[in-house]
Write a protein that holds these residues in place. Structure first.
Motif, mmCIF file in Angstrom:
data_model
loop_
_atom_site.group_PDB
_atom_site.id
_atom_site.type_symbol
_atom_site.label_atom_id
_atom_site.label_comp_id
_atom_site.label_asym_id
_atom_site.label_seq_id
_atom_site.Cartn_x
_atom_site.Cartn_y
_atom_site.Cartn_z
ATOM 1 N N PRO A 52 5.133 0.942 -14.744
ATOM 2 C CA PRO A 52 4.864 -0.324 -15.442
ATOM 3 C C PRO A 52 6.037 -1.304 -15.349
ATOM 4 O O PRO A 52 7.030 -1.051 -14.657
ATOM 5 N N ASN A 53 5.876 -2.391 -16.083
ATOM 6 C CA ASN A 53 6.917 -3.427 -16.185
ATOM 7 C C ASN A 53 7.189 -4.131 -14.850
ATOM 8 O O ASN A 53 8.356 -4.376 -14.482
ATOM 9 N N VAL A 54 6.111 -4.435 -14.139
ATOM 10 C CA VAL A 54 6.211 -5.235 -12.922
ATOM 11 C C VAL A 54 5.252 -6.410 -13.066
ATOM 12 O O VAL A 54 4.062 -6.213 -13.322
ATOM 13 N N SER A 55 5.772 -7.621 -12.909
ATOM 14 C CA SER A 55 4.905 -8.792 -13.042
ATOM 15 C C SER A 55 3.910 -8.854 -11.893
ATOM 16 O O SER A 55 4.192 -8.367 -10.785
ATOM 17 N N PRO A 56 2.730 -9.436 -12.108
ATOM 18 C CA PRO A 56 1.737 -9.555 -11.033
ATOM 19 C C PRO A 56 2.289 -10.276 -9.802
ATOM 20 O O PRO A 56 1.974 -9.905 -8.668
ATOM 21 N N VAL A 57 3.119 -11.288 -10.015
ATOM 22 C CA VAL A 57 3.677 -12.037 -8.887
ATOM 23 C C VAL A 57 4.597 -11.157 -8.054
ATOM 24 O O VAL A 57 4.521 -11.132 -6.818
ATOM 25 N N ALA A 58 5.473 -10.407 -8.738
ATOM 26 C CA ALA A 58 6.404 -9.530 -8.028
ATOM 27 C C ALA A 58 5.654 -8.426 -7.296
ATOM 28 O O ALA A 58 5.980 -8.076 -6.152
ATOM 29 N N ARG A 59 4.639 -7.853 -7.955
ATOM 30 C CA ARG A 59 3.852 -6.795 -7.323
ATOM 31 C C ARG A 59 3.170 -7.309 -6.060
ATOM 32 O O ARG A 59 3.140 -6.631 -5.026
ATOM 33 N N GLU A 60 2.646 -8.521 -6.130
ATOM 34 C CA GLU A 60 1.976 -9.113 -4.971
ATOM 35 C C GLU A 60 2.950 -9.317 -3.813
ATOM 36 O O GLU A 60 2.615 -9.051 -2.649
ATOM 37 N N LYS A 61 4.176 -9.740 -4.115
ATOM 38 C CA LYS A 61 5.188 -9.927 -3.063
ATOM 39 C C LYS A 61 5.537 -8.616 -2.386
ATOM 40 O O LYS A 61 5.646 -8.541 -1.157
ATOM 41 N N VAL A 62 5.706 -7.568 -3.203
ATOM 42 C CA VAL A 62 6.069 -6.265 -2.646
ATOM 43 C C VAL A 62 4.926 -5.711 -1.800
ATOM 44 O O VAL A 62 5.151 -5.205 -0.690
ATOM 45 N N GLU A 63 3.694 -5.795 -2.306
ATOM 46 C CA GLU A 63 2.552 -5.269 -1.564
ATOM 47 C C GLU A 63 2.351 -6.020 -0.253
ATOM 48 O O GLU A 63 1.966 -5.416 0.759
ATOM 49 N N LYS A 64 2.630 -7.339 -0.261
ATOM 50 C CA LYS A 64 2.522 -8.121 0.972
ATOM 51 C C LYS A 64 3.568 -7.660 1.990
ATOM 52 O O LYS A 64 3.289 -7.505 3.183
ATOM 53 N N ALA A 65 4.790 -7.407 1.500
ATOM 54 C CA ALA A 65 5.852 -6.928 2.389
ATOM 55 C C ALA A 65 5.530 -5.555 2.943
ATOM 56 O O ALA A 65 5.755 -5.271 4.130
ATOM 57 N N LEU A 66 4.989 -4.687 2.099
ATOM 58 C CA LEU A 66 4.618 -3.338 2.558
ATOM 59 C C LEU A 66 3.567 -3.404 3.663
ATOM 60 O O LEU A 66 3.625 -2.661 4.642
#
Length: 355
Positions: free
Chosen positions: A30-44
């Protein structure tokens, strides 16, 4: 860049977030903002990152307890191969601290199944393999497993209403229909055949055997409606001489009967009798490549066996729990075993499939 060389800081740099944020996303914390999660998933996705699930599972150093609820059985029985396959699959995964414990019940005593399930729940298992008892009784157990988010696999008998993680076994109706077709290829001119059963209080040992018989009778009704099917019930756990007496009386009363079928693994009871009585004009079709049946096939008193890879079923059940629970992989929900016919000519080439 290959998956093995991708580092967390590489992902963080590409996505523009901290290393800690990447770590939380990778481990679904937990404790991951939707924006940050989206950036990481895009990079992955751009890096085609695929985590090494085996290394991750080993790194956690967690232990897992699987339970297998299975009928009590004698040696050299169908269930013994199931148990051996499951045990060997667990041994294969010992580096992941996977343990398997067996619980047994009597198929004709519902209270023993209930006792086994209660014991299982007390042990708080990570996953369960179940050879089902009666649907209503099994459902009471599986409902609790669902409530506790404990995955379970059904073995031998498929009950889709219970919503298992997966199922391993034959399509028993199709198997019975197929056995009728095979039998009548050599008995097409016969007017009567024998159906050997073992029952207690009017019930056979499993839903699978019931479905096999249903499939068989469907085939006979569709293609050979005039053939008389004589049922012979051999009581459970009788001594050899009592079986021989029942069979002697039956065959004496039906001198023109030349073909027998049974949907359990005890075709050898009839096969051994035929060998001793020197009746060589009776053909038997049975189930399961257990040693006693195989011996009768070699000596010619059983003509056909339908095999279903018992060892592979037990092995695959444990392996599927391992993949779903430890490796977090998606698994195939329905796994039907092949329907294979064994004869004197090919029985020696049949080998259990060790995955």
């Amino acid at each position: 860049m290959t998956t093995e060389k991708i580092r967390i800081k590489d992902i963080a740099r590409l996505s523009g977030v901290s290393v800690g944020t990447v770590d939380r996303v990778l481990h679904n914390r937990p404790n991951v903002s939707p924006v940050a999660r989206e950036k990481v998933e895009k990079a992955l996705k751009e890096m085609d990152y695929r985590p090494n699930v085996y290394a991750s599972a080993l790194a956690y150093n967690k232990s897992y307890r699987f339970f297998c609820i299975i009928p009590k059985h004698e040696s050299e029985a169908y269930w013994e191969e199931i148990e051996e396959g499951a045990t060997n699959a667990c041994e294969r995964r010992r580096d992941f601290n996977v343990r398997l414990e067996m619980l047994y019940y009597n198929r004709f005593q519902i209270n023993t199944f209930i006792k086994a399930t209660e014991q299982c729940l007390k042990e708080a298992p990570d996953g369960v393999i179940i050879v089902p008892s009666r649907l209503d009784v099994t459902r009471r157990f599986t409902d609790i497993l669902h409530e506790r988010n404990i995955p379970f696999i059904l073995l031998d008998s498929y009950m889709p209403d219970l919503k298992p993680l997966s199922f391993y076994g034959q399509d028993s109706f199709c198997s019975g229909y197929f056995s009728g077709r095979m039998l009548m290829m050599i008995a097409s001119n016969e007017k009567e055949i024998m159906l050997m059963k073992q029952m207690k209080d009017g019930n056979v040992a499993s839903k699978q055997q019931e479905n096999r018989e249903t499939g068989f009778r469907h085939y006979m009704r569709d293609h050979f409606p005039d053939v008389v099917i004589h049922e012979l019930n051999l009581p459970l756990d009788e001594v050899r001489k009592n079986y021989d007496k029942i069979l002697e009386e039956f065959f004496s009363a039906h001198p023109h009967l030349h073909h027998c079928i049974t949907f359990n693994s005890k075709a050898h009871i009839v096969g051994d009798f035929l060998l001793k009585s020197n009746r060589r004009n009776v053909q038997i079709m049975g189930y399961d490549m257990v040693p006693k049946n195989a011996n009768c096939v070699r000596q010619g008193s059983i003509s056909f066996l339908i095999a279903q890879h018992a060892y592979m079923q037990g092995f695959s059940c444990v392996e599927t729990l391992f993949e779903a629970i430890v490796l977090k992989k998606e698994v195939t929900p329905i796994n039907y075993m092949p329907i294979e016919v064994l004869t004197k000519e090919n029985v020696e080439f049949y080998r259990r499939m060790q995955l």
